[in-house]
Scaffold this motif. Structure first.
Motif, PDB file in Angstrom:
ATOM      1  N   GLN A  38      67.946  52.528  23.751  1.00 55.95           N
ATOM      2  CA  GLN A  38      69.018  53.172  22.728  1.00 55.95           C
ATOM      3  C   GLN A  38      70.035  52.121  22.569  1.00 55.95           C
ATOM      4  N   SER A  40      73.961  51.777  20.980  1.00 55.26           N
ATOM      5  CA  SER A  40      75.169  52.306  20.475  1.00 55.26           C
ATOM      6  C   SER A  40      76.333  51.043  20.024  1.00 55.26           C
ATOM      7  N   ILE A  71      70.236  51.273  12.935  1.00 52.81           N
ATOM      8  CA  ILE A  71      71.474  51.949  13.162  1.00 52.81           C
ATOM      9  C   ILE A  71      72.270  52.054  11.668  1.00 52.81           C
ATOM     10  N   ILE A  85      81.404  55.425  16.778  1.00 51.91           N
ATOM     11  CA  ILE A  85      80.251  54.984  17.512  1.00 51.91           C
ATOM     12  C   ILE A  85      79.073  55.401  16.931  1.00 51.91           C
ATOM     13  N   THR A  87      74.873  55.545  16.969  1.00 51.03           N
ATOM     14  CA  THR A  87      73.860  55.575  18.117  1.00 51.03           C
ATOM     15  C   THR A  87      72.570  55.826  17.497  1.00 51.03           C
TER      16      THR A  87
END
Length: 126
Positions: A38, A40, A71, A85, A87
């Motif tokens: 993942q 962010s 993203i 942010i 993610t």
């Protein structure tokens, strides 16, 4: 870190990251506690100057390398506003040492000159 602008306003940011030992896709199980799947990104975007459909492509090995994530980073405010942010999940878990490229994409023109202001990126495990 290396940045470059091309004729189509795509900006390349090369980020060299170090991850724990292993490989991508093979060698270790994606649920290994050391893998990262993942990403962010902390960023800010002014809707007056930043492209509305901006994104960060995450690629391995080069600007045209394997795409392992996208993203979305839309504008965050109408002026110089707060950082947010964004993610997203990666299609391949990162383990080991890799050249990771962030390719900033969006339709820039005389109205939308920028993609955004980027503060930091963090790879984590879901």
């Amino acid at each position: 870190m290396v940045t470059r602008c091309s004729k189509d306003s795509t900006v390349l940011i090369r980020f060299l990251g170090r991850f724990s030992e292993g490989t991508i896709g093979g060698g270790k199980h994606p649920c290994d506690p050391n893998c990262r799947n993942q990403l962010s990104i902390e960023y800010s975007g002014n809707s007056t100057n930043c492209a509305p459909y901006s994104a960060v492509e995450v690629r391995l090995g080069g600007v045209d390398g394997t795409l392992i994530g996208t993203i979305l980073v839309p504008p965050t405010a109408s002026g110089c506003g707060p950082y947010k942010i964004a993610t997203g999940q990666l299609t391949e878990a990162l383990i080991g040492v890799h050249d990771v490229y962030f390719v900033l994409t969006g339709s820039t023109d005389s109205n939308y000159k920028y993609i955004g202001n980027f503060d930091r990126a963090e790879f984590t495990r879901l």
